[in-house]
Scaffold this motif. Structure first.
Motif, short mmCIF file in Angstrom:
data_model
loop_
_atom_site.label_atom_id
_atom_site.label_comp_id
_atom_site.label_asym_id
_atom_site.label_seq_id
_atom_site.Cartn_x
_atom_site.Cartn_y
_atom_site.Cartn_z
N VAL A 109 0.85 -1.20 0.00
CA VAL A 109 0.00 0.00 0.00
C VAL A 109 0.88 1.25 0.00
CG1 VAL A 109 -1.72 1.33 1.30
CG2 VAL A 109 -1.83 -1.18 1.30
N VAL A 110 0.59 2.16 -0.92
CA VAL A 110 1.21 3.49 -0.89
C VAL A 110 0.08 4.49 -0.65
CG1 VAL A 110 2.50 5.24 -2.15
CG2 VAL A 110 3.09 2.81 -2.41
N PHE A 111 0.28 5.33 0.36
CA PHE A 111 -0.73 6.30 0.76
C PHE A 111 -0.13 7.70 0.69
CE2 PHE A 111 -2.74 8.93 4.05
CZ PHE A 111 -4.08 8.73 3.81
N SER A 112 -0.96 8.68 0.29
CA SER A 112 -0.48 10.06 0.33
C SER A 112 -1.67 11.00 0.50
CB SER A 112 0.28 10.40 -0.95
OG SER A 112 0.76 11.73 -0.87
N SER A 113 -1.60 11.85 1.51
CA SER A 113 -2.69 12.77 1.78
C SER A 113 -2.26 14.21 1.49
CB SER A 113 -3.10 12.65 3.26
OG SER A 113 -4.00 13.67 3.60
N LEU A 114 -2.96 14.84 0.54
CA LEU A 114 -2.82 16.27 0.24
C LEU A 114 -1.36 16.71 0.05
CD1 LEU A 114 -5.60 17.67 2.62
CD2 LEU A 114 -5.74 17.17 0.17
N THR A 115 -0.64 15.95 -0.73
CA THR A 115 0.78 16.22 -0.95
C THR A 115 1.12 16.37 -2.44
OG1 THR A 115 1.38 14.97 1.03
CG2 THR A 115 3.09 15.23 -0.64
N PHE A 116 0.50 15.54 -3.30
CA PHE A 116 0.91 15.47 -4.71
C PHE A 116 0.77 16.82 -5.43
CE2 PHE A 116 0.02 10.62 -5.36
CZ PHE A 116 1.11 10.33 -4.56
N HIS A 117 -0.17 17.66 -4.99
CA HIS A 117 -0.38 18.93 -5.72
C HIS A 117 0.71 19.96 -5.41
CE1 HIS A 117 -2.68 19.17 -1.96
NE2 HIS A 117 -2.25 20.42 -1.92
N VAL A 143 -5.73 14.75 -3.20
CA VAL A 143 -5.11 16.01 -3.65
C VAL A 143 -6.16 17.10 -3.57
CG1 VAL A 143 -3.33 15.15 -5.25
CG2 VAL A 143 -5.68 15.45 -6.06
N GLU A 144 -5.70 18.34 -3.63
CA GLU A 144 -6.65 19.42 -3.81
C GLU A 144 -7.28 19.23 -5.19
OE1 GLU A 144 -4.74 22.84 -0.88
OE2 GLU A 144 -4.86 23.23 -3.02
N HIS A 145 -8.59 19.35 -5.23
CA HIS A 145 -9.37 19.08 -6.45
C HIS A 145 -8.97 20.05 -7.58
CE1 HIS A 145 -12.89 18.74 -9.05
NE2 HIS A 145 -13.20 17.63 -8.41
N PRO A 146 -8.91 19.56 -8.81
CA PRO A 146 -8.56 20.44 -9.94
C PRO A 146 -9.44 21.69 -10.05
CG PRO A 146 -8.38 18.17 -10.64
CD PRO A 146 -8.93 18.14 -9.24
N LEU A 147 -10.68 21.60 -9.66
CA LEU A 147 -11.52 22.81 -9.67
C LEU A 147 -11.06 23.80 -8.61
CD1 LEU A 147 -15.28 21.87 -10.11
CD2 LEU A 147 -14.16 23.96 -10.87
N PHE A 148 -10.55 23.27 -7.52
CA PHE A 148 -10.06 24.12 -6.43
C PHE A 148 -8.75 24.80 -6.80
CE2 PHE A 148 -7.82 24.76 -2.35
CZ PHE A 148 -8.77 25.52 -1.67
N THR A 149 -7.89 24.07 -7.50
CA THR A 149 -6.57 24.62 -7.83
C THR A 149 -6.59 25.46 -9.11
OG1 THR A 149 -5.92 22.59 -9.02
CG2 THR A 149 -5.29 22.76 -6.69
N ALA A 150 -7.64 25.35 -9.93
CA ALA A 150 -7.64 25.97 -11.26
C ALA A 150 -7.46 27.49 -11.28
CB ALA A 150 -8.91 25.59 -12.02
N PRO A 151 -8.14 28.25 -10.42
CA PRO A 151 -8.06 29.72 -10.58
C PRO A 151 -6.62 30.24 -10.47
CG PRO A 151 -9.89 29.14 -9.14
CD PRO A 151 -9.10 27.88 -9.35
N THR A 152 -6.31 31.24 -11.30
CA THR A 152 -4.95 31.78 -11.27
C THR A 152 -4.77 32.81 -10.17
OG1 THR A 152 -5.53 33.45 -12.91
CG2 THR A 152 -4.58 31.39 -13.74
N THR A 153 -5.89 33.33 -9.64
CA THR A 153 -5.78 34.22 -8.48
C THR A 153 -6.62 33.63 -7.35
OG1 THR A 153 -7.66 35.57 -9.15
CG2 THR A 153 -5.49 36.27 -9.91
N LYS A 190 1.71 25.81 -5.37
CA LYS A 190 0.99 24.58 -5.68
C LYS A 190 1.00 24.38 -7.19
CE LYS A 190 -2.04 25.22 -1.73
NZ LYS A 190 -3.42 25.29 -1.22
N GLN A 191 0.71 23.17 -7.59
CA GLN A 191 0.64 22.84 -9.01
C GLN A 191 -0.78 22.48 -9.39
OE1 GLN A 191 3.30 23.13 -11.09
NE2 GLN A 191 4.49 23.86 -9.31
N HIS A 192 -1.35 23.21 -10.33
CA HIS A 192 -2.66 22.83 -10.86
C HIS A 192 -2.52 21.78 -11.96
CE1 HIS A 192 -6.58 22.84 -12.64
NE2 HIS A 192 -6.12 23.34 -13.77
N ARG A 193 -3.30 20.72 -11.81
CA ARG A 193 -3.38 19.70 -12.87
C ARG A 193 -4.85 19.44 -13.18
NH1 ARG A 193 1.01 18.04 -9.73
NH2 ARG A 193 2.89 17.88 -11.00
N THR A 194 -5.15 19.09 -14.42
CA THR A 194 -6.53 18.75 -14.76
C THR A 194 -6.85 17.35 -14.26
OG1 THR A 194 -5.93 17.77 -16.88
CG2 THR A 194 -6.40 20.15 -16.88
N MET A 195 -8.14 17.07 -14.24
CA MET A 195 -8.62 15.74 -13.90
C MET A 195 -7.99 14.68 -14.81
SD MET A 195 -10.84 15.20 -11.56
CE MET A 195 -12.33 16.16 -11.37
#
Lengths: 249, 249
Positions: A109-117, A143-153, A190-195
């Motif tokens: 098992v590999v686990f990661s909480s709120l880190t990859f973004h 991860v932080e959801h792509p909709l959450f990370t998307a805005p540039t401001t 942070k890094q924004h990534r799409t779904m």
């Protein structure tokens, strides 16, 4: 090299007061759904990426994991994690996930909480995770959801003056990359990534997608925490489970 | 029963002038990515759900499909489809996808373009599609992207007066269900679903996810079609491919 805001005193002093740090996993509203994605941990070899105070590492041991390796970039976080256990079945280690080398065919098992973004080179890490998992092993992460990370401001909840309606303003969903936020300190990167980027990273690295949750509070949770109504407008957390199905080269 | 706007003259007269109707598949910018998700169609039994003018049905035959069954709710659409072929390897049929009964273990490929987001009872249709596919058979479909369908009111591109920045306003991503839009006629009824609902429908029905594309124009396409810059703010199309991996009850 990754940014390490955690070891800045101003950040750390505030961060450690968050519910999810003082109360542990039960202070994180998304934890029950993430927990459901985990396989039986009895006898498992477990890797915890971005382990922080070690709440998950200790949980895994309490569920019977044979051995847990917790990795974090922050000396302060690991110091606190060390202070909270004397279990020699848990090994905490300071390392940067951007250039981590993992042993092949080692973990169940590999686990990661709120880190990859926070990572710029996630493709390389996911490939490494895939190789480090045994066949049928499981990756569970949030991860932080792509909709959450998307805005540039930041602060993109707009309230319509006429109707009172609140809306989250998405101005650059398809433009991936750096998003700078102020969170306890200025300039958290942070890094924004799409779904589709998250999903295709997994599919290309030999994973079969098994779980996919855009976390949303229940009616009961909303009554106890009225400010969480923003979660109905757009989710903060994306929770994903995947099984290693085939080996990449 | 499904709404059938297609058979309203005002709608149909305008709809049939769209590039994707006059030019067929090549008039749909997302088609090349969708096509990549298809397996070899040589000798395949193919089902085309929401076949419209039959562009995909005829394409499948041109690629060697043994037999294609195209289904649509609109008599006008099917009339036009019939008029465009004399191929007796294609069978067009008028039916409502909300209560369609499909034969078990019949198809190699099920295709559907921009249709599922009109259906209220998609769970039942996906279960039926799964049963109707042979083991290893493939479902390839497109829908309006959840970010596109999420807003509860139309025309949600806001321009900031100070900065000129455009943003798509998401006010109710987690509230699934009816979204009413004006498109050629008033009151076109669509169903908003989250990303996780689409994905979990597939996973629960025995599918393995293989392809996941949030369509975005290339630089060349943007130069030829400057108004497509809205696609960088938020995608219009979600394209999905999945393989039948196990059989549901």
């Amino acid at each position: 090299m990754s940014q390490n805001v955690y070891d800045q005193s101003e950040f750390f002093e505030n961060y450690m007061k968050l519910d999810r740090q003082t109360k542990g996993l039960d202070g994180a509203p998304e934890w029950p759904r993430l927990r459901e994605m985990l396989p039986d941990l009895q006898g498992a070899q477990v890797l915890d990426l971005g382990c922080g105070f070690g709440w998950f590492s200790r949980f895994a041991r309490s569920e019977g994991a044979a051995r847990v390796r917790g990795i974090d970039i922050s000396a302060k976080m690991l110091g606190k994690a060390h202070s909270m256990t004397s279990d020699d079945g848990i090994e905490y280690e300071k390392a940067d996930l951007e250039d981590l080398t993992l042993p092949d065919n080692e973990y169940d098992v590999v686990f990661s909480s709120l880190t990859f973004h926070y990572l710029t080179n996630l493709a390389s890490l996911v490939a490494g995770i895939s190789k480090s998992l045994k066949h049928g092993g499981r990756l569970v992460f949030s991860v932080e959801h792509p909709l959450f990370t998307a805005p540039t401001t930041p602060n993109l909840v707009m309230v319509d003056e006429d109707t009172g309606r609140k809306a989250w303003q998405v101005d650059a969903y398809q433009r991936e990359g750096l998003r700078t936020r102020n969170w306890f300190v200025e300039g958290v990167r942070k890094q924004h990534r799409t779904m589709s980027t998250y999903i295709n990273l997994l599919l290309r690295c030999g994973f079969r997608l098994t779980d996919f949750v855009e976390w949303c509070p229940s009616q009961e949770e909303l009554q106890s925490n009225p400010t969480w109504d923003i979660e109905l407008i757009r989710p903060t957390f994306l929770l994903v489970g995947a099984v290693k199905d085939w080996s990449i080269g």
